[in-house]
Design an enzyme around this catalytic site. Structure first.
Site, PDB file in Angstrom:
ATOM      1  N   TRP A  98       0.845  -1.205   0.000  1.00 20.42           N
ATOM      2  CA  TRP A  98       0.000   0.000   0.000  1.00 20.42           C
ATOM      3  C   TRP A  98       0.874   1.246   0.000  1.00 20.42           C
ATOM      4  O   TRP A  98       1.890   1.306   0.699  1.00 20.42           O
ATOM      5  CB  TRP A  98      -0.874   0.000   1.246  1.00 20.42           C
ATOM      6  CG  TRP A  98      -1.491   1.312   1.611  1.00 20.42           C
ATOM      7  CD1 TRP A  98      -0.870   2.385   2.197  1.00 20.42           C
ATOM      8  CD2 TRP A  98      -2.863   1.712   1.437  1.00 20.42           C
ATOM      9  NE1 TRP A  98      -1.765   3.422   2.392  1.00 20.42           N
ATOM     10  CE2 TRP A  98      -2.996   3.024   1.939  1.00 20.42           C
ATOM     11  CE3 TRP A  98      -3.986   1.066   0.916  1.00 20.42           C
ATOM     12  CZ2 TRP A  98      -4.209   3.705   1.928  1.00 20.42           C
ATOM     13  CZ3 TRP A  98      -5.203   1.750   0.913  1.00 20.42           C
ATOM     14  CH2 TRP A  98      -5.303   3.056   1.407  1.00 20.42           C
ATOM     15  N   ASN A 122       0.496   5.772   0.205  1.00 19.66           N
ATOM     16  CA  ASN A 122      -0.312   6.983   0.201  1.00 19.66           C
ATOM     17  C   ASN A 122       0.561   8.220   0.003  1.00 19.66           C
ATOM     18  O   ASN A 122       1.347   8.252  -0.946  1.00 19.66           O
ATOM     19  CB  ASN A 122      -1.273   7.066   1.391  1.00 19.66           C
ATOM     20  CG  ASN A 122      -0.691   6.868   2.757  1.00 19.66           C
ATOM     21  OD1 ASN A 122      -0.503   5.730   3.185  1.00 19.66           O
ATOM     22  ND2 ASN A 122      -0.435   7.936   3.485  1.00 19.66           N
ATOM     23  N   ASP A 123       0.487   9.221   0.847  1.00 19.75           N
ATOM     24  CA  ASP A 123       1.007  10.562   0.568  1.00 19.75           C
ATOM     25  C   ASP A 123       2.400  10.580  -0.064  1.00 19.75           C
ATOM     26  O   ASP A 123       3.314   9.900   0.406  1.00 19.75           O
ATOM     27  CB  ASP A 123       1.122  11.363   1.861  1.00 19.75           C
ATOM     28  CG  ASP A 123      -0.125  11.344   2.705  1.00 19.75           C
ATOM     29  OD1 ASP A 123      -1.137  10.775   2.281  1.00 19.75           O
ATOM     30  OD2 ASP A 123      -0.075  11.883   3.818  1.00 19.75           O
ATOM     31  N   GLN A 147       4.518   7.446   1.466  1.00 19.85           N
ATOM     32  CA  GLN A 147       4.081   6.603   2.561  1.00 19.85           C
ATOM     33  C   GLN A 147       3.854   5.182   2.039  1.00 19.85           C
ATOM     34  O   GLN A 147       3.182   4.982   1.019  1.00 19.85           O
ATOM     35  CB  GLN A 147       2.799   7.146   3.171  1.00 19.85           C
ATOM     36  CG  GLN A 147       2.971   8.486   3.887  1.00 19.85           C
ATOM     37  CD  GLN A 147       3.569   8.311   5.271  1.00 19.85           C
ATOM     38  OE1 GLN A 147       2.878   8.015   6.242  1.00 19.85           O
ATOM     39  NE2 GLN A 147       4.877   8.498   5.373  1.00 19.85           N
ATOM     40  N   TRP A 157      -3.979   0.079   4.457  1.00 19.64           N
ATOM     41  CA  TRP A 157      -3.178   1.017   5.254  1.00 19.64           C
ATOM     42  C   TRP A 157      -2.658   0.297   6.497  1.00 19.64           C
ATOM     43  O   TRP A 157      -3.363  -0.494   7.126  1.00 19.64           O
ATOM     44  CB  TRP A 157      -4.036   2.223   5.645  1.00 19.64           C
ATOM     45  CG  TRP A 157      -3.281   3.313   6.360  1.00 19.64           C
ATOM     46  CD1 TRP A 157      -2.649   4.382   5.791  1.00 19.64           C
ATOM     47  CD2 TRP A 157      -3.083   3.440   7.775  1.00 19.64           C
ATOM     48  NE1 TRP A 157      -2.081   5.166   6.766  1.00 19.64           N
ATOM     49  CE2 TRP A 157      -2.324   4.612   7.998  1.00 19.64           C
ATOM     50  CE3 TRP A 157      -3.457   2.678   8.875  1.00 19.64           C
ATOM     51  CZ2 TRP A 157      -1.949   5.055   9.262  1.00 19.64           C
ATOM     52  CZ3 TRP A 157      -3.082   3.106  10.143  1.00 19.64           C
ATOM     53  CH2 TRP A 157      -2.337   4.278  10.329  1.00 19.64           C
ATOM     54  N   SER A 206       4.114  11.354   7.297  1.00 18.51           N
ATOM     55  CA  SER A 206       4.514  12.228   6.205  1.00 18.51           C
ATOM     56  C   SER A 206       5.444  13.353   6.641  1.00 18.51           C
ATOM     57  O   SER A 206       5.472  13.759   7.808  1.00 18.51           O
ATOM     58  CB  SER A 206       3.280  12.824   5.531  1.00 18.51           C
ATOM     59  OG  SER A 206       2.578  11.841   4.822  1.00 18.51           O
ATOM     60  N   ARG A 263       0.969  16.927  12.800  1.00 21.50           N
ATOM     61  CA  ARG A 263       1.811  16.183  11.855  1.00 21.50           C
ATOM     62  C   ARG A 263       2.047  16.890  10.526  1.00 21.50           C
ATOM     63  O   ARG A 263       1.506  17.933  10.248  1.00 21.50           O
ATOM     64  CB  ARG A 263       1.181  14.822  11.583  1.00 21.50           C
ATOM     65  CG  ARG A 263      -0.228  14.840  11.001  1.00 21.50           C
ATOM     66  CD  ARG A 263      -0.726  13.422  10.757  1.00 21.50           C
ATOM     67  NE  ARG A 263      -2.117  13.381  10.327  1.00 21.50           N
ATOM     68  CZ  ARG A 263      -3.150  13.243  11.141  1.00 21.50           C
ATOM     69  NH1 ARG A 263      -2.964  13.156  12.442  1.00 21.50           N
ATOM     70  NH2 ARG A 263      -4.387  13.194  10.661  1.00 21.50           N
ATOM     71  N   ASP A 264       2.869  16.228   9.723  1.00 22.20           N
ATOM     72  CA  ASP A 264       3.126  16.510   8.311  1.00 22.20           C
ATOM     73  C   ASP A 264       3.920  17.806   8.093  1.00 22.20           C
ATOM     74  O   ASP A 264       3.445  18.749   7.437  1.00 22.20           O
ATOM     75  CB  ASP A 264       1.814  16.562   7.512  1.00 22.20           C
ATOM     76  CG  ASP A 264       0.954  15.336   7.705  1.00 22.20           C
ATOM     77  OD1 ASP A 264       1.500  14.274   8.049  1.00 22.20           O
ATOM     78  OD2 ASP A 264      -0.278  15.437   7.520  1.00 22.20           O
ATOM     79  N   GLU A 320      -4.465  18.333   7.132  1.00 14.18           N
ATOM     80  CA  GLU A 320      -3.322  17.460   6.899  1.00 14.18           C
ATOM     81  C   GLU A 320      -2.439  17.995   5.775  1.00 14.18           C
ATOM     82  O   GLU A 320      -2.872  18.793   4.944  1.00 14.18           O
ATOM     83  CB  GLU A 320      -3.795  16.063   6.508  1.00 14.18           C
ATOM     84  CG  GLU A 320      -4.519  15.306   7.589  1.00 14.18           C
ATOM     85  CD  GLU A 320      -4.714  13.853   7.205  1.00 14.18           C
ATOM     86  OE1 GLU A 320      -4.178  12.988   7.921  1.00 14.18           O
ATOM     87  OE2 GLU A 320      -5.395  13.581   6.198  1.00 14.18           O
TER      88      GLU A 320
END
Length: 511
Positions: free
Chosen positions: A48, A50-51, A67, A75, A111, A173-174, A228
């Site tokens: 998987w 993601n970002d 990610q 996830w 992230s 976060r991020d 986010e």
């Protein structure tokens, strides 16, 4: 109160954790089916994703991290996957860059972003994610910001926590970092104690010791509880004026009309800012992409001054690719610019023209009412440039049926004359989510009687760019086995196509 544990204490050797991640990806790759696996979009070999994270240009190569859950197609505990390119066109896989190995990130390396310092070192600022009770998410998360560095852009040394979470907030976060006027700045998203989405600004002289400057932006909608993947960068308009673009992915916004139709929605606000002053928005929130599958974009500054952006094509609902050993891909790299009328333009990076292997001129074409024309018998990796003369057309809806299969399935990319919008309609698909999205045609300084569409078709996805990048739409499409045709269609009237050009595209080297 901060937990009474050492957040930088290792619970596993990082090298060992990376080796396990590589083994996990390899095991899933061995089971992978490629019926929808992308030929020219970035995806992991297995697992998987993601970002997009850490977008950067370092030592002559473009670097894209993302990610990654290397042990499954759902996830899970996040790692950082990594690919790099010398030309933004052909990519190579790099080893997994980060894996959970210290207490602060025991539930995942979330992230973050990358910057190159004066010592030619690549610095990754990222979120360490753990659960309050150390086991599961029942008590919420506790997130902090961490630093890792590399001299070669491939192997990274962790330096632990550099920004703590003193208010013990859930969702913090991020980090996105940049350098300006001899100082480092960083924005990150947080959920306030009142459950309001906010973006916080920090500054530093050395990327290690950070000072909180305050709240840069608080979302005005009380339903939005978290912002986010923030980003913050300047763009210069043709008149020489500079505006700052504040980007975020809003969680909790309610759908209203055509807006915010996805579960969470990525967009931006344009305004003015300079260090030591507040950010002053000058307009409303705008979506980056009007499709069903777009989220968490991140930008980077190219050496030639362009602003490039890549987003995550986020699955929503049914995602049949999860049965194939992989899940998720990134969008094409996009150039972001500011038009004379203040609109943001996103277009495929100019380097992507090098993907074209051959070109066929199909148009001009005229269709009568309710006529169809097969443009491509089987499109697996294709770019189409389509110009419609709306003033000479009478169709209620007209455009391209993409991934048209023998069982009647297709995705319709069409102009809807009754709404004045470009529609991406998945109502006829046989697999995956259905529904439609509709992108506006507004704020133009050009002739609205001419519609220009640039459509990228990969094995399992579609990207549409409207009117030279005035709007974009990204969506997954999971065609059933057999030829995947592209048909030009006119409904309820005639269609006048000024030009139609198709390009067969090559692989970027990751398939």
């Amino acid at each position: 109160m901060a937990p009474a544990i050492d957040l930088n204490a290792p619970f596993i050797d990082h090298t060992e954790a990376l080796e396990r991640a590589e083994q996990g990806v390899s095991a899933l790759e061995c089971t992978r089916r490629d019926r929808w696996y992308p030929l020219y979009h970035i995806a992991s070999a297995g697992g998987w994703i993601n970002d997009p994270n850490g977008l950067s240009y370092f030592q002559g190569r473009w670097h894209v991290f993302f990610q990654l859950h290397p042990f499954g197609t759902q996830w899970g505990p996040m790692h950082w996957g990594h690919v790099s390119s010398a030309d933004l066109v052909t990519w190579r896989r790099e080893p997994v860059a980060l894996a959970p190995s210290i207490e602060a990130e025991s539930a995942g390396v979330f992230s973050g972003s990358a910057v190159v310092d004066a010592n030619d070192t690549l610095n990754l600022l990222y979120t360490g994610h753990r659960w309050h009770n150390g086991r599961d998410d029942s008590a919420g998360n506790r997130e902090v910001q961490c630093l890792a560095t590399s001299r070669d852009g491939v192997r990274f040394e962790k330096h632990g926590v550099v920004i703590d979470n003193p208010e013990d907030l859930i969702d913090f976060r991020d980090p996105k970092v940049w350098r300006q006027d001899g100082r480092w700045y960083l924005v990150l998203g947080q959920r306030s104690r009142e459950n309001r989405g906010e973006i916080v600004l920090f500054s530093s002289n050395d990327l290690v010791n950070w000072r909180r400057e305050g709240i840069l932006y608080r979302h005005p909608d009380p339903n939005v509880y978290m912002l986010e993947c923030p980003d913050f960068f300047p763009l210069t308009a043709p008149d020489g004026k500079t505006r700052w673009v504040l980007c975020f992915s809003a969680m909790g916004a309610k759908a209203q009309g055509y807006m915010n139709r996805n579960r969470n929605n990525a967009g931006y606000v344009v305004g003015t800012w300079e260090p030591g002053r507040t950010f002053e928005p000058e307009g409303a929130f705008h979506l980056w992409d009007w499709g069903q599958n777009f989220y968490a974009p991140q930008s980077m500054a190219a050496p030639d001054g362009r602003r490039l952006m890549i987003g995550w094509m986020s699955p929503a609902g049914a995602a049949p690719m999860q049965d194939d050993g992989w899940c998720g891909q990134l969008t094409l790299p996009r150039e972001v610019s500011l038009a004379a009328d203040g609109a943001l333009i996103t277009t495929p990076a100019r380097e992507l023209e090098a993907l074209r292997e051959d070109t066929v001129e199909v148009g001009p074409v005229t269709l009568g009412a309710n006529e169809d024309l097969t443009v491509i018998e089987d499109a697996e990796a294709t770019e189409i440039e389509l110009t419609i003369d709306l003033a000479a057309s009478t169709a209620e809806r007209a455009g391209l049926k993409v991934h048209a299969t023998e069982d009647g399935g297709y995705v319709y990319v069409a102009y809807d004359d009754q709404t004045g919008r470009v529609v991406l309609d998945r109502g006829a698909v046989r697999l995956g989510e259905r529904g439609y999205r509709a992108a506006p045609r507004e704020g133009h300084d050009s002739n609205l009687d001419t519609l220009k569409l640039r459509i990228y078709i990969d094995r399992g996805s579609i990207e549409v760019y409207v009117d030279g990048g005035r709007a974009a739409m990204s969506a997954y499409s999971f065609p059933t086995p057999g030829p995947r045709a592209v048909n030009l269609c006119a409904e309820g009237g005639s269609l006048a196509v000024s030009s139609l050009r198709r390009h067969r595209l090559r692989s970027i080297g990751l398939a």
